[in-house]
Scaffold this motif. Structure first.
Motif, PDB file in Angstrom:
ATOM      1  N   VAL A  53       1.423  -0.834   0.077  1.00  0.00           N
ATOM      2  CA  VAL A  53       0.298  -0.106  -0.365  1.00  0.00           C
ATOM      3  C   VAL A  53       0.507   1.948   0.232  1.00  0.00           C
ATOM      4  CG1 VAL A  53      -1.985   1.234   0.972  1.00  0.00           C
ATOM      5  CG2 VAL A  53      -1.825  -1.772   1.190  1.00  0.00           C
ATOM      6  N   ASP A  54       0.288   2.633  -0.615  1.00  0.00           N
ATOM      7  CA  ASP A  54       1.636   3.116  -1.021  1.00  0.00           C
ATOM      8  C   ASP A  54       1.704   4.630  -0.145  1.00  0.00           C
ATOM      9  OD1 ASP A  54      -1.035   4.651  -1.923  1.00  0.00           O
ATOM     10  OD2 ASP A  54      -0.117   5.608  -3.119  1.00  0.00           O
ATOM     11  N   ALA A  55       0.155   4.484   1.513  1.00  0.00           N
ATOM     12  CA  ALA A  55       0.431   4.774   2.359  1.00  0.00           C
ATOM     13  C   ALA A  55       0.527   4.517   3.617  1.00  0.00           C
ATOM     14  CB  ALA A  55      -0.774   5.611   2.791  1.00  0.00           C
ATOM     15  N   VAL A  78      -3.013  -0.328  -4.131  1.00  0.00           N
ATOM     16  CA  VAL A  78      -3.080  -1.344  -2.909  1.00  0.00           C
ATOM     17  C   VAL A  78      -2.172  -2.943  -4.220  1.00  0.00           C
ATOM     18  CG1 VAL A  78      -3.849  -3.281  -1.652  1.00  0.00           C
ATOM     19  CG2 VAL A  78      -4.827  -0.954  -1.743  1.00  0.00           C
ATOM     20  N   GLY A  79      -1.527  -2.896  -3.782  1.00  0.00           N
ATOM     21  CA  GLY A  79      -0.725  -4.263  -4.984  1.00  0.00           C
ATOM     22  C   GLY A  79      -0.533  -5.737  -3.886  1.00  0.00           C
ATOM     23  N   ASN A  80      -0.237  -6.296  -4.813  1.00  0.00           N
ATOM     24  CA  ASN A  80       0.094  -8.112  -3.950  1.00  0.00           C
ATOM     25  C   ASN A  80       1.643  -8.596  -3.869  1.00  0.00           C
ATOM     26  OD1 ASN A  80      -0.158  -9.340  -7.193  1.00  0.00           O
ATOM     27  ND2 ASN A  80      -1.875  -9.932  -5.934  1.00  0.00           N
ATOM     28  N   GLY A  81       2.089  -7.208  -4.899  1.00  0.00           N
ATOM     29  CA  GLY A  81       3.481  -7.835  -5.075  1.00  0.00           C
ATOM     30  C   GLY A  81       3.907  -8.294  -6.521  1.00  0.00           C
ATOM     31  N   GLN A  82       2.644  -9.092  -7.226  1.00  0.00           N
ATOM     32  CA  GLN A  82       2.758 -10.132  -7.641  1.00  0.00           C
ATOM     33  C   GLN A  82       2.474  -8.704  -9.559  1.00  0.00           C
ATOM     34  OE1 GLN A  82       0.780 -13.054  -7.625  1.00  0.00           O
ATOM     35  NE2 GLN A  82       1.639 -13.385  -5.804  1.00  0.00           N
ATOM     36  N   ARG A  83       1.529  -8.060  -8.920  1.00  0.00           N
ATOM     37  CA  ARG A  83       0.903  -7.638 -10.850  1.00  0.00           C
ATOM     38  C   ARG A  83       0.883  -5.868 -10.198  1.00  0.00           C
ATOM     39  NH1 ARG A  83      -4.800  -9.370  -9.484  1.00  0.00           N
ATOM     40  NH2 ARG A  83      -5.624  -7.734  -7.416  1.00  0.00           N
ATOM     41  N   ALA A  84       0.799  -5.052 -11.327  1.00  0.00           N
ATOM     42  CA  ALA A  84       0.558  -3.423 -11.210  1.00  0.00           C
ATOM     43  C   ALA A  84      -0.252  -3.358  -9.597  1.00  0.00           C
ATOM     44  CB  ALA A  84       0.516  -2.820 -12.309  1.00  0.00           C
ATOM     45  N   LEU A  86      -3.156  -1.778  -7.837  1.00  0.00           N
ATOM     46  CA  LEU A  86      -4.846  -0.976  -8.429  1.00  0.00           C
ATOM     47  C   LEU A  86      -4.987   0.477  -7.445  1.00  0.00           C
ATOM     48  CD1 LEU A  86      -7.259  -3.570  -9.063  1.00  0.00           C
ATOM     49  CD2 LEU A  86      -6.363  -2.214 -10.569  1.00  0.00           C
ATOM     50  N   GLN A  87      -5.445   0.880  -7.691  1.00  0.00           N
ATOM     51  CA  GLN A  87      -6.334   2.204  -7.020  1.00  0.00           C
ATOM     52  C   GLN A  87      -8.081   2.057  -6.315  1.00  0.00           C
ATOM     53  OE1 GLN A  87      -7.359   5.760  -8.828  1.00  0.00           O
ATOM     54  NE2 GLN A  87      -5.107   7.292  -7.736  1.00  0.00           N
ATOM     55  N   CYS A  88      -7.691   1.731  -5.454  1.00  0.00           N
ATOM     56  CA  CYS A  88      -8.465   1.002  -4.035  1.00  0.00           C
ATOM     57  C   CYS A  88      -9.018   1.914  -3.248  1.00  0.00           C
ATOM     58  CB  CYS A  88      -8.122  -0.281  -3.658  1.00  0.00           C
ATOM     59  SG  CYS A  88      -7.850  -1.110  -4.708  1.00  0.00           S
ATOM     60  N   ALA A  89      -9.918   1.890  -2.481  1.00  0.00           N
ATOM     61  CA  ALA A  89     -10.349   2.519  -1.413  1.00  0.00           C
ATOM     62  C   ALA A  89     -10.233   1.004   0.015  1.00  0.00           C
ATOM     63  CB  ALA A  89     -11.659   3.087  -1.671  1.00  0.00           C
ATOM     64  N   SER A 267     -20.395   8.221  11.169  1.00  0.00           N
ATOM     65  CA  SER A 267     -18.683   7.523  10.981  1.00  0.00           C
ATOM     66  C   SER A 267     -18.050   7.754   9.678  1.00  0.00           C
ATOM     67  CB  SER A 267     -18.704   6.032  11.428  1.00  0.00           C
ATOM     68  OG  SER A 267     -19.169   5.220  10.174  1.00  0.00           O
ATOM     69  N   PHE A 268     -18.752   8.476   9.403  1.00  0.00           N
ATOM     70  CA  PHE A 268     -18.244   8.728   7.671  1.00  0.00           C
ATOM     71  C   PHE A 268     -17.236   9.744   7.334  1.00  0.00           C
ATOM     72  CE2 PHE A 268     -17.488   9.902   3.526  1.00  0.00           C
ATOM     73  CZ  PHE A 268     -17.352   8.629   2.958  1.00  0.00           C
ATOM     74  N   ARG A 269     -15.968   9.312   7.627  1.00  0.00           N
ATOM     75  CA  ARG A 269     -14.942  10.305   7.736  1.00  0.00           C
ATOM     76  C   ARG A 269     -13.975  10.675   6.156  1.00  0.00           C
ATOM     77  NH1 ARG A 269     -13.328  13.546  12.045  1.00  0.00           N
ATOM     78  NH2 ARG A 269     -11.294  13.086  10.964  1.00  0.00           N
ATOM     79  N   LEU A 270     -13.901  11.199   5.944  1.00  0.00           N
ATOM     80  CA  LEU A 270     -12.585  10.680   4.370  1.00  0.00           C
ATOM     81  C   LEU A 270     -10.996  11.108   5.695  1.00  0.00           C
ATOM     82  CD1 LEU A 270     -13.279  10.775   1.462  1.00  0.00           C
ATOM     83  CD2 LEU A 270     -12.207  13.358   0.980  1.00  0.00           C
ATOM     84  N   ARG A 271     -10.433  10.064   5.323  1.00  0.00           N
ATOM     85  CA  ARG A 271      -9.006   9.696   5.586  1.00  0.00           C
ATOM     86  C   ARG A 271      -8.068   9.994   4.282  1.00  0.00           C
ATOM     87  NH1 ARG A 271      -8.110   8.341  10.882  1.00  0.00           N
ATOM     88  NH2 ARG A 271      -9.656   8.262  11.390  1.00  0.00           N
ATOM     89  N   ARG A 272      -7.113  10.863   4.489  1.00  0.00           N
ATOM     90  CA  ARG A 272      -6.364  10.907   3.471  1.00  0.00           C
ATOM     91  C   ARG A 272      -4.809  10.310   3.482  1.00  0.00           C
ATOM     92  NH1 ARG A 272      -7.417  16.688   3.482  1.00  0.00           N
ATOM     93  NH2 ARG A 272      -9.990  16.453   3.615  1.00  0.00           N
ATOM     94  N   ALA A 273      -4.355   9.455   2.759  1.00  0.00           N
ATOM     95  CA  ALA A 273      -3.152   9.218   3.009  1.00  0.00           C
ATOM     96  C   ALA A 273      -2.158  10.782   3.462  1.00  0.00           C
ATOM     97  CB  ALA A 273      -2.110   9.024   2.029  1.00  0.00           C
ATOM     98  N   ASP A 274      -1.857  11.670   3.531  1.00  0.00           N
ATOM     99  CA  ASP A 274      -1.436  12.803   4.542  1.00  0.00           C
ATOM    100  C   ASP A 274      -1.157  12.232   5.355  1.00  0.00           C
ATOM    101  OD1 ASP A 274      -3.574  13.853   4.535  1.00  0.00           O
ATOM    102  OD2 ASP A 274      -2.459  15.322   3.166  1.00  0.00           O
ATOM    103  N   GLY A 275      -2.729  11.507   5.990  1.00  0.00           N
ATOM    104  CA  GLY A 275      -2.702  11.884   7.414  1.00  0.00           C
ATOM    105  C   GLY A 275      -4.539  12.175   8.034  1.00  0.00           C
TER     106      GLY A 275
END
Ligand SMILES: Nc1ncnc2c1ncn2[C@@H]1O[C@H](COP(=O)(O)OP(=O)(O)O)[C@@H](O)[C@H]1O
Ligand SMILES: [Mg+2]
Length: 365
Positions: A53-55, A78-84, A86-89, A267-275
């Motif tokens: 995960v890039d965060a 989000v990747g699994n080490g094997q393939r490119a 994917l942009q995910c939530a 509980s809906f919160r938007l959390r960004r990669a920068d915290g």
């Protein structure tokens, strides 16, 4: 467990049960597909070795586990080490009945909607719009001249030739309309945010839709009457709802039903990669029973100039996305034939008493 079949195996979203030490305790069949590995081989492995995960998520996950709160992370690769990757939530929540265990759902972007914060209008799109704006400006003047000339010409023409000048005038008008939309996009000023009753906005949009482009639709109101005020620019939000209603009306064939649904999700919160994060508890859904998003463009509908219609501009949702982004809100879409849901998530007005009256009266809290 529930007597209604095997929930775990049926869940179409890749989902992982994470143990107290961030080890994989179980994965469902959708996650087996995602990892391209069986649950048997995955169980017991350290999560962060398997999931790229890039965060920096470890600390946030630990905090969520400690506080027993859910954690939403949008737009991460989000990747699994094997393939490119994917942009995910990612949606993570404590697993009830299993202390220290967490449940993580991985929704690829197509399912999850789209981050509209900050980088939403990508720079390429921005310059495309900038150029279109400039062109719009340059084209409008000569076009007015052409239209005027055609109208002058038409005064001395036979019926047959009149059709041609009418064509010129009609088509020119169509282009002017398109150009005006492009200009509207560029001229959009930052929202003037005040406490807004979202239901008033929905009502206004509904009524004007029924009188105009949505006359063939049945628009149902399904409101949570206790919904608090939102913080937003009423006019801009009206524009947003109108654009969504217009798309839903255009997607329907001869007739159709649109449901306007409002509810509160604490509980809906938007959390960004920068915290950083923001609470967006007000949910507004515009749900139609039309054919759904066209296959090829489903992932790009919020980009400008992406349209599935012959005469579409592709600017409606780009404008919606920009306005919601300027509000610090979030928009997502899920679509299958027969059910397309555009969901807006907005911040609430922090205090109910932030409206100002003309008098010197003190408002109480
Ligand atoms: N409710 C909906 N149902 C099906 N398709 C939709 C819906 N809303 C938007 N779309 C698709 O997204 C595309 C982009 O919409 P938009 O940005 O408003 O541009 P335009 O309406 O000018 O085509 C539409 O052309 C349509 O193909
Ligand atoms: Mg549109």
């Amino acid at each position: 467990m529930t007597g209604v079949g095997d929930l775990w195996a049926s869940l179409p979203v890749p989902t992982i049960v994470i143990g107290p030490g961030d080890e994989i305790v179980d994965i469902n069949s959708a996650a087996e597909g995602f990892f391209n590995a069986s649950a048997k081989t995955m169980v017991g492995l350290p999560l962060w070795d398997q999931l790229a995960v890039d965060a920096p998520l470890e600390n946030s996950l630990a905090r969520a586990r400690k506080n027993g709160t859910p954690l939403f992370v949008n737009d991460v690769d989000v990747g699994n080490g094997q393939r490119a990757p994917l942009q995910c939530a990612l949606q993570i929540s404590p697993l009830m009945g299993a202390p220290e265990h967490m449940l993580m759902m991985i929704s690829p972007r197509e399912l999850a909607g789209r981050m509209t914060q900050n980088h939403s209008v990508k720079s390429a799109a921005k310059s495309a719009i900038g150029m279109a704006e400039m062109l719009a400006h340059e084209i409008k003047n000569p076009l007015a001249g052409i239209t005027g000339a055609a109208q002058l010409l038409s005064m001395n023409l036979s019926q047959e030739d009149l059709e041609l000048t009418d064509l010129i005038v009609g088509e020119s008008r169509r282009i002017v309309k398109l150009l005006e939309q492009v200009e509207q996009f560029g001229n959009l000023s930052p929202p003037v945010r005040n406490p807004v009753n979202i239901h008033d906005v929905l009502d206004r949009a509904r009524r004007s839709a029924l009188l105009g482009f949505g006359g063939h639709m049945n628009i149902i109101e399904d409101y949570d009457p206790s919904l608090p005020l939102a913080l937003g620019d009423a006019d801009q939000l009206l524009q947003v709802v109108l654009n969504l209603l217009k798309n839903a009306s255009e997607a329907a064939g001869s007739t159709g039903t649109i449901r306007l649904h409002s509810y509160f999700e604490h509980s809906f919160r938007l959390r960004r990669a920068d915290g950083t994060g923001q609470s967006l508890p007000l949910q507004i859904e515009i749900i139609d029973d039309g054919p759904g998003l066209p296959d090829g463009i489903a992932g790009d509908i919020f980009d400008p100039f992406v349209s599935g219609k012959e005469n579409g501009t592709g600017l409606g949702l780009a404008l919606v996305s920009k306005i919601i982004s300027d509000h610090g809100g979030w928009i997502s879409v899920t679509s299958v034939p027969g059910r397309t849901v555009f969901r807006l998530s907005l911040p609430r007005a922090s205090k109910p008493d932030t409206t100002h009256t003309n008098s010197n009266e003190q408002t109480k809290d």
